[in-house]
Design a protein around this motif. Structure first.
Motif, short mmCIF file in Angstrom:
data_model
loop_
_atom_site.label_atom_id
_atom_site.label_comp_id
_atom_site.label_asym_id
_atom_site.label_seq_id
_atom_site.Cartn_x
_atom_site.Cartn_y
_atom_site.Cartn_z
N GLY A 187 40.00 31.02 43.27
CA GLY A 187 39.85 30.63 41.88
C GLY A 187 40.43 29.26 41.59
N GLN A 188 41.54 28.95 42.25
CA GLN A 188 42.16 27.64 42.07
C GLN A 188 41.24 26.52 42.55
N LEU A 189 40.65 26.72 43.71
CA LEU A 189 39.73 25.70 44.24
C LEU A 189 38.51 25.54 43.34
N SER B 114 43.99 39.92 27.86
CA SER B 114 43.66 40.83 26.78
C SER B 114 42.25 40.57 26.25
N LYS B 115 41.94 39.30 26.04
CA LYS B 115 40.61 38.93 25.55
C LYS B 115 39.54 39.27 26.59
N TRP B 116 39.83 38.99 27.86
CA TRP B 116 38.87 39.31 28.92
C TRP B 116 38.54 40.79 28.91
N TYR B 117 39.57 41.63 28.80
CA TYR B 117 39.34 43.07 28.84
C TYR B 117 38.50 43.51 27.63
N PRO C 257 39.70 38.41 36.54
CA PRO C 257 39.21 37.03 36.46
C PRO C 257 40.28 36.04 36.87
N ASN C 258 39.85 34.93 37.45
CA ASN C 258 40.79 33.88 37.78
C ASN C 258 41.19 33.14 36.52
N LEU C 259 42.45 32.78 36.44
CA LEU C 259 42.93 32.05 35.27
C LEU C 259 42.30 30.67 35.22
N PRO C 260 41.98 30.19 34.02
CA PRO C 260 41.47 28.82 33.90
C PRO C 260 42.53 27.80 34.31
#
Length: 549
Positions: free
Chosen positions: A121-123, A527-530, A470-473
């Motif tokens: 996700g970082q890449l 929380s929003k993702w869920y 999900p990967n963090l932005p």
């Protein structure tokens, strides 16, 4: 598959293809052109591409086999594959640091094989990866067929912009972490399998104090705290926090809402502090980041309770060689006030690869991906050469001709097969046609673990498997990483500092560190993702339903 994500070497099994399948379908044909007024003219052979591919180096290649980037199998790939491959080795447990250096210097490999999903996700966030949808659709055969057969791979490999960047493979849903105990020590000391944290602690104390190996010396440890052992103890209390690795998952569901938990973490650290203060574990466990020192204590018969990663026959064989009478069983995680949980299970889909956005010959990379997904490649890297390393058994599956020869000549090659499906009628110990005595024992151990751990009433910890979060932005990932570095340091301090620094003090300071770093934004993201994805995301309950099907 962890995101820790995770270290493991596996024994594979599948049928070696009986026909040679040409990998890749772009530029692979040769012949004569259509006739014209000048007569027939032979087409020029398609240019053979050249790429770089990363490869873990675990230091496991025997000297007379060569090196991890130059051995019988890397040579086989270049002799039989569709492109010229230069392997770029990275140390397994320091791979991310090595990749970062290579990306910074512009020398990162074209095809990057890496288990750590947080790093994937970082890449992606750093725009270091190449989207693969069109390349696969237009130029792939083998890998495209895998995506069609297992559409969840594409779903898991698709990032927030709607494009697929990650490569993966299907896997068996099975135990990944095991809480092992020396059953012969239980018998010798007239103890029962521990069912509560209090019983687990008392059992560990007995293992350390009552000379269970009978050598008249106080040289045994009760329980491990480093790496997988520590992760399992956290899971026992229902928290996904870990002192080891980059993945921290303190979020749980309460009343269908995502909550950042501190209570479970507090209870887990208090339990680990009790273990440390009792002197029944390795005092230097914090420096044993990959668990190798702890593993040595286990295989030399000096550790009673051990967190193992995978159905590791090699480790079991080493223990039995040193202690022939050793009896090992996996046990359920003791029930706590927060409920009863299971250790980490494998993922039905594991993401394992990426393509460098700077790759100069993407078509050649796709040809290599196709080759790695073919039966010819996966069967050879898993089982070696038919007639040399294996024969086809009565069940139609490869059967080793000489197990010791295979251990030497194949044992180090597993990480070359990170696109190989880990399922099917010939995969796994249980499907081996002629298992060794150690493998027979491990089959029984695995079956016990499945019964103990693969029960939805004792689920894995968290909202879902960490691989499916999900990967963090890009703006939130540093907040999470920096805050957790501070929190991990404080957690370690709370375990090893006796009365001078309590777990209560840790909780107070950890909360401050989280809030000061901006952790509330990370909590809000999950929380929003869920809320937005709970009806379509792969959640914990879905994993068990997939297994049932």
């Amino acid at each position: 598959m962890i995101k820790h994500k995770v270290a493991w070497k596996r024994a594979y099994g599948t049928v070696l293809a009986l026909s040679l399948i040409a990998a890749g379908c772009e530029g692979g044909s040769q012949g004569t052109s259509s006739a014209d007024t000048g007569g027939n003219a032979a087409e020029e052979p398609a240019k053979r591409g050249s790429i770089t591919v990363s490869l873990y180096d675990r230091g496991s290649v025997p000297a007379d086999e060569g090196t991890m980037d130059n051995n019988r199998w890397t040579k086989w790939v270049n002799e039989n594959g569709p492109v010229d491959v230069k392997y770029v080795t990275v140390p397994r447990f320091e791979s991310l640091q090595k990749f970062n250096v290579m990306f910074a210097s512009g020398t990162a490999p074209d095809l990057i094989l890496e288990f750590d999903t947080a790093y994937q996700g970082q890449l992606y966030s750093q725009k270091q990866l190449m989207p693969l949808d069109d390349l696969i659709a237009k130029h792939s055969k083998e890998y495209k067929q895998m995506l069609e057969k297992y559409p969840a791979i594409k779903k898991a490999g698709t990032m927030p912009d709607g494009k697929m960047y990650l490569l993966g493979r299907p896997m068996q849903f099975a135990p990944q972490h095991y809480l092992f105990i020396r059953a012969d020590w239980l018998k010798k000391l007239n103890l029962q399998v521990p069912r509560t944290p209090e019983e687990l602690l008392e059992t560990a104390k007995a293992f350390a104090a009552k000379d269970p190996d009978g050598n008249g010396k106080a040289d045994t440890q009760g329980i491990g705290l480093s790496f997988v052992s520590g992760i399992i103890l956290n899971h026992m209390f229902g928290t996904g926090f870990t002192l080891f690795g980059t993945g921290q998952y303190p979020w749980i569901l309460e009343h269908d809402k995502v909550v950042h938990d501190w209570d479970r973490l507090k209870a887990s650290l208090e339990f680990q502090k009790q273990i440390y203060d009792a002197g029944i574990t390795d005092k230097d466990f914090v420096t044993d980041k990959n668990g190798e020192k702890q593993k040595q204590a286990w295989i030399t018969g000096k550790l009673g309770i051990y967190g193992g990663n995978g159905a590791d026959v090699k480790t079991y064989e080493a223990l039995k060689k040193n202690v022939p009478d050793a009896e090992v069983i996996p046990i359920e995680l003791p029930k706590t006030t927060f409920g009863q949980y299971s250790p980490m299970l494998s993922t039905p889909i594991q993401m394992t690869g990426m393509v460098n956005a700077a790759a100069k010959d993407p078509l050649a990379v796709v040809k290599m991906i196709d080759f790695m997904a073919s039966e010819k490649y996966t069967g050879t890297i898993m089982n070696g050469i038919e007639g040399v390393h294996h024969k086809i058994g009565t069940n139609g599956c490869p059967e080793p001709i000489d197990a010791e020869k295979n251990k030497k000549e194949l044992g180090y090659a597993g990480d070359m097969n990170m696109l190989a499906p880990l399922l099917g009628k010939c995969y796994g110990l249980e499907n081996k046609s002629n298992p060794t005595p150690a493998e027979k024992d491990m089959i029984q151990i695995v079956n016990m673990a499945k019964k103990a751990y693969m029960d939805p009433s004792k689920p894995m910890v968290g909202i879902t498997h960490s691989s499916y979060l999900p990967n963090l932005p890009q703006d939130l990932a540093p907040i999470n990483a920096n805050a957790n570095k501070t929190i991990i340091d404080l957690a370690v301090k709370s375990i090893v500092s006796g009365k001078s620094y309590t777990v209560d003090q840790f909780i107070q300071e950890a909360k401050v560190a989280w809030d000061k770093a901006g952790g509330a934004k990370v909590d809000a993201f999950y929380s929003k993702w869920y809320e937005e994805n709970k009806d379509k995301a792969i959640l914990m309950k879905d994993l068990y339903q997939m297994e049932a099907k």
